[in-house]
Design an enzyme around this catalytic site. Structure first.
Site, PDB file in Angstrom:
ATOM      1  CB  CYS A   1     -19.085  44.168  -7.080  1.00 40.88           C
ATOM      2  SG  CYS A   1     -19.333  44.895  -8.561  1.00 40.88           S
TER       3      CYS A   1
ATOM      4  N   PRO B   1     -18.557  39.487  -0.681  1.00 39.36           N
ATOM      5  CG  PRO B   1     -16.872  37.963   0.302  1.00 39.36           C
ATOM      6  CD  PRO B   1     -17.361  38.724  -0.937  1.00 39.36           C
ATOM      7  N   GLY B   2     -18.647  41.205   1.520  1.00 44.57           N
ATOM      8  CA  GLY B   2     -19.027  42.117   2.521  1.00 44.57           C
ATOM      9  C   GLY B   2     -17.797  42.491   3.285  1.00 44.57           C
TER      10      GLY B   2
ATOM     11  CE  LYS C   1     -12.109  44.374  -1.840  1.00 41.06           C
ATOM     12  NZ  LYS C   1     -12.260  43.026  -1.771  1.00 41.06           N
TER      13      LYS C   1
ATOM     14  CG  ASP D   1     -12.823  43.250  -5.330  1.00 42.39           C
ATOM     15  OD1 ASP D   1     -11.828  42.977  -5.966  1.00 42.39           O
ATOM     16  OD2 ASP D   1     -13.534  42.031  -4.717  1.00 42.39           O
TER      17      ASP D   1
ATOM     18  CB  CYS E   1      -9.620  37.688  -7.261  1.00 43.77           C
ATOM     19  SG  CYS E   1     -10.490  38.296  -5.738  1.00 43.77           S
TER      20      CYS E   1
END
Length: 330
Positions: free
Chosen positions: A92, A95-96, A98, A173, A226
């Site tokens: 997942c 926004p990138g 990781k 995530d 989160c």
């Protein structure tokens, strides 16, 4: 942050605003020490610091990322499961942040063999486009950016690699309620209800289970959210481990084709001063029952001790896997 001493010194010139995090012995991670310092306020508070951050973000020398968001990749790398040459799946990815962390590790020191690769997946095509843009804007060299492959699948049914070679490490995530971000996002708490996490639990279970099916024997999946809600965290991990291991034991088959899964500890040498807590083993489940009415948009909120109670009362989104496992199964 880069090991470039000049950049580090430039940042430390603003020691009234930022400082190294206390638990990082490498002194490579920095954080704001002013509560009102944000992307929106940076130009007003310190134009010179903004210039340093913008310039060095654009050329790939440093990256801005939430401290909590760094932990999954740091843990996988610290345990030796994500390293130079690894094949990694970010289920997942948008926004990138990781993905960018991982690509710098897997593409480092591989002698130009180009074996390391990150598969960056997201179910939403629009978010996948934003992810590609983020990688392009990051300033990382093309030789690193070329190691990212983008895919657009539902993470819970991500297809097996055609080569038959499973992943060394998987970052999961997963979509979540985000209730752990209320400190920075004022919109979360007013919109939050117990149903928020309850409604996502089933999908989270499916994604983690699929991740464990896609990782190689000896590989590791890092599951993260989160959220601070056990329904989205401990309940998901415990139920998936129980499902996978129970199935294998019933079939008396724990071969390489049908391995068992276990929970691994945080790497002991990683961030030694980082304060952690063990997961909880018991928790309560709250849900809504009954019809909506004037002045009552959700129905009646009730605490349920068991799935059977919740199911009998027609609690919304009730799943047996939400409740703690029996003591003898934990």
């Amino acid at each position: 942050i880069s090991r470039n001493k000049d950049i580090r010194n430039e940042i430390l010139d603003h020691s009234d605003l930022v400082c190294p995090v206390k638990y990082d012995p490498t002194r490579m991670i920095y954080q704001s020490i002013k509560a009102d310092l944000s992307k929106a306020s940076l130009s007003r508070i310190s134009p010179s610091l903004k210039e340093v951050l913008v310039e060095n973000s654009a050329n790939g020398t440093l990256a801005r990322q939430e401290l909590g968001s760094m932990l999954p990749v740091l843990a996988l790398h610290g345990g030796g499961w994500l390293q130079s040459g690894s094949k990694v799946l970010d289920l997942c990815a948008s926004p990138g942040s990781k993905t960018l962390q991982a690509i710098e590790i897997i593409a480092s020191s591989d002698g130009g063999k180009k074996r390391g690769r990150v598969i960056a997946n997201d179910v939403h095509e629009g978010r996948l486009g934003s992810l590609k843009d983020a990688v392009e804007r990051s300033g990382i060299p093309e030789k690193l950016a070329s190691r990212v492959t983008y895919t657009n699948f539902d993470a819970s049914i991500f297809p097996s690699p055609k080569s038959g070679k499973l992943f060394d490490a998987i970052i999961a995530d997963v979509p979540c309620s985000g209730d752990g971000t209320i400190r920075k996002d004022k919109h979360i708490l007013p919109m939050w209800t117990p149903d928020t996490g309850n409604a996502l639990h089933k999908l989270q279970v499916k994604i983690l289970k699929r991740a464990l099916e896609l990782v190689k024997v000896g590989g590791v999946v890092c599951y993260s959210t989160c959220s601070l809600n056990p329904v989205e965290d401990e309940a998901v991990v415990a139920s998936v481990l129980d499902q996978i291991n129970s199935t294998r034991k019933e079939k008396m088959d724990t071969t390489e084709q049908n391995p068992v899964a276990e929970l691994v500890d945080w790497p002991s040498q990683l961030l030694p001063k980082f304060v952690r807590r063990p997961g909880v083993k018991t928790w309560k489940i709250a849900g809504y029952t009954g019809e909506e009415s004037e002045g009552n948009d959700f129905g009646d909120l009730t605490w349920f001790q068991t799935f059977e109670e919740a199911s009998s009362a027609e609690m919304a989104h009730a799943e047996k896997t939400m409740w703690p496992l029996p003591i003898d199964s934990q």
